[in-house]
Design an enzyme around this catalytic site. Structure first.
Site, PDB file in Angstrom:
ATOM      1  N   LYS A   1      38.645  79.449  22.420  1.00  0.00           N
ATOM      2  CA  LYS A   1      37.841  78.244  22.206  1.00  0.00           C
ATOM      3  C   LYS A   1      37.325  78.262  20.773  1.00  0.00           C
ATOM      4  O   LYS A   1      36.903  79.317  20.277  1.00  0.00           O
ATOM      5  CB  LYS A   1      36.677  78.228  23.208  1.00  0.00           C
ATOM      6  CG  LYS A   1      35.791  76.981  23.125  1.00  0.00           C
ATOM      7  CD  LYS A   1      34.726  76.977  24.224  1.00  0.00           C
ATOM      8  CE  LYS A   1      33.848  75.724  24.182  1.00  0.00           C
ATOM      9  NZ  LYS A   1      32.839  75.707  25.265  1.00  0.00           N
TER      10      LYS A   1
ATOM     11  N   SER B   1      32.580  71.544  28.215  1.00  0.00           N
ATOM     12  CA  SER B   1      33.027  71.405  26.850  1.00  0.00           C
ATOM     13  C   SER B   1      34.319  72.156  26.549  1.00  0.00           C
ATOM     14  O   SER B   1      34.960  71.869  25.548  1.00  0.00           O
ATOM     15  CB  SER B   1      31.940  71.921  25.902  1.00  0.00           C
ATOM     16  OG  SER B   1      31.698  73.310  26.112  1.00  0.00           O
TER      17      SER B   1
ATOM     18  N   SER C   1      30.446  74.608  31.346  1.00  0.00           N
ATOM     19  CA  SER C   1      31.620  74.348  30.498  1.00  0.00           C
ATOM     20  C   SER C   1      32.831  75.233  30.715  1.00  0.00           C
ATOM     21  O   SER C   1      33.874  74.977  30.121  1.00  0.00           O
ATOM     22  CB  SER C   1      31.220  74.412  29.028  1.00  0.00           C
ATOM     23  OG  SER C   1      30.591  73.212  28.668  1.00  0.00           O
TER      24      SER C   1
HETATM   25  N1  GLN Z   1      27.847  69.472  30.143  1.00  0.00           N
HETATM   26  C1  GLN Z   1      26.769  70.327  29.756  1.00  0.00           C
HETATM   27  C2  GLN Z   1      26.198  69.848  28.438  1.00  0.00           C
HETATM   28  O1  GLN Z   1      26.620  68.853  27.975  1.00  0.00           O
HETATM   29  C3  GLN Z   1      27.208  71.757  29.683  1.00  0.00           C
HETATM   30  C4  GLN Z   1      27.923  72.100  28.430  1.00  0.00           C
HETATM   31  C5  GLN Z   1      28.250  73.560  28.341  1.00  0.00           C
HETATM   32  O2  GLN Z   1      28.230  74.278  29.334  1.00  0.00           O
HETATM   33  N2  GLN Z   1      28.526  73.999  27.135  1.00  0.00           N
HETATM   34  O3  GLN Z   1      25.339  70.434  27.883  1.00  0.00           O
END
Ligand code: GLN
Length: 488
Positions: free
Chosen positions: A74, A149, A173
């Protein structure tokens, strides 16, 4: 060859049926031919140099279980050789002077890096549409989001562009994109994986983990990426463990907690059908289902969306146009340079979170929002402890959906941040509590559009119970073949 698991690829490499160079070439060719926008940076020469070094290790019998196996990272893990952008314009041309600990660990294990994977900007989002470099397409249905994400990580594994990938989970995410792309992912207990060199979003929540085809592969990857790191102040000092040690244990007598709050009005009927069918499969494997209650589940959304932006506003203050990344071309003075550089470098969602975060931390509002959120965070963690710990514990693991719906259409929620936040309802509480959680494929939604849309089952355990989660997931994957299904 691209269909094989890490475990199988490793066996092929050890038996000299294929070389690391041939394997890397095969995946690089697949990546070059793909139109998913999953990869942000690919450098054939760098990858092949790593593959060559792995081949030397394999020839010299100096190889471990992951030597020569290709994986992708990532783009939130900094890498010395590949650019690292965190999906942001702010870091468009950024090259880190060092490798993240996770990257170092994989390099030491001899894995071959295929490149860097697209993600929401600074990991903020659940659809990958917040990436400055454009959304990733879901390989099952290219008109759908891959989740976020870590959308690039999940899409790459689902499309067989990489046998496995690293990812990070702050509020879901790893689990949510794994669920929406039909692959397997695990977020370990907070503090298990070093955050050093993992670009910070919300430090008390951020946790790295793997996405792969199977639970067994996730165990092999966790073996490499966990461990104490003195450069991360929240890294846990624990003896090294083998996360694959319990894979073959029977599930006879396993008590599965099914939280009633995870099956309420917000859950789409097709997701519920697939999740309930998976629960029935576990009963066949010898487990019993126990209804439990996690009463504070609903509060996890407001609590998370106070705490995560608060921490983000602090973490992102380092991007000032001086030390890192983008600097505006024209400015009057220092303050003007800060303002313009940040206005140009950050996208809308990141700005929204910095604003919310600064507000809830400000004098006069701190007690009302931030402190209150911290107190409720504690209550959320206690909900889980009542279910999973102590003499009166009700269950060994908890199961439910990962996402209330299958993947939605690209563009569907882009103008509605709150709609995105609400979709995190089943993943946030685990993150707030710091517990390990995983997602495994368990079916498809009803009503195919331009392709099927996968459903994931969430498995949550008590602190340090990763080996059991992987055992539970592995037994399911021995009995079913959802994890082997591939997009057309
Ligand atoms: N969807 C969540 C956010 O927007 C989690 C994102 C994540 O786990 N990095 O913060």
């Amino acid at each position: 060859m691209h269909k094989l698991t890490l475990k199988e690829l490793s066996a092929q490499l050890q038996a000299r049926k294929i070389s690391a160079t041939e394997l890397a070439t095969l995946f690089l060719d697949r990546i070059a031919a793909s139109d998913l926008n999953a990869f942000l940076h690919v450098d054939r020469d760098l990858t092949l140099a790593q593959a060559k070094a792995a081949d030397v290790r394999l020839a010299g019998n100096d190889a471990g279980p992951l030597t020569g196996v290709p994986i992708a990272h990532k783009d939130i893990f900094v890498t010395r050789n590949w650019r690292t952008t965190a999906g942001s314009r702010m870091l468009q041309d950024y090259v880190s002077p060092f490798d993240a600990t996770v990257v170092e660990q994989f390099n030491a294990a001899g894995t071959v890096t295929l490149g860097k994977l697209n993600c929401d900007e600074f990991a903020m989002g659940s659809s990958n549409e917040n990436s400055f470099y454009g959304a990733v397409k879901n390989p099952w249905d290219k008109t759908a989001i891959p989740g976020g994400s870590s959308g690039g990580s999940a899409a790459a594994v689902a499309a067989r562009l990489a046998p496995a990938a690293t990812a990070t989970d702050t509020g879901g995410s790893i689990r949510q994109p794994a669920s929406l792309c039909g692959v397997t992912g695990i977020k370990p207990t907070y503090g298990s994986v070093s955050r050093y060199g993992m670009i910070a979003f919300a430090s008390s929540l951020d946790q790295g983990g793997p996405i792969a085809k199977t639970a067994e592969d996730c165990g092999l990857l966790l073996n490499a990426m966990t461990g104490f790191d003195e450069r991360d102040s929240t890294s846990l000092q624990r003896p090294k463990e083998d996360f694959t040690r319990s894979l073959n244990q029977s599930l006879q007598g396993l008590r599965i907690g099914v939280p009633k709050e995870f099956f309420g009005a917000g859950l789409a009927a097709d997701v519920e059908v697939a999740v309930r069918a998976a629960l029935a499969e576990f009963e066949k494997l010898g487990a019993t289902l126990v209804e439990i209650s996690l009463p504070k589940t609903e509060l996890s959304i407001p609590v998370y969306y106070v705490i995560a932006p608060a921490e983000a506003s602090s973490n992102l203050s380092r991007f000032d146009g001086v030390r890192y990344g983008h600097r505006a071309a024209d400015y009057k003075d220092l303050a003007d340079m800060y303002k313009k550089s940040r206005a140009e470098g950050f996208g809308d969602e990141v700005k929204r979170r910095i604003l919310v975060g600064s507000y809830v931390l400000s004098h006069g509002y701190y007690d009302a929002y931030y402190l209150q959120a911290q107190k409720i965070r504690r209550l959320i963690a206690e909900d889980f402890q009542r279910a999973l710990a102590g003499e009166n514990r009700q269950c060994d693991v908890i199961m439910g959906p990962v996402s209330p719906t299958v993947a939605w259409d690209l563009g569907d929620k882009t103008d509605d941040p709150v709609a995105n936040y609400l979709a995190d309802i089943f993943t946030l509480s685990t993150s707030l509590a710091g517990l390990p959680g995983m997602s495994i494929p368990c079916g498809f939604g009803q009503g195919e559009k331009n392709g099927k849309r996968p459903v994931g089952l969430q498995i949550i355990g008590n602190y340090f119970d990763e080996a059991r989660l992987l055992n539970v997931a592995h037994q399911f994957q021995q009995a079913t073949d959802w994890h082997l299904r591939e997009p057309a």
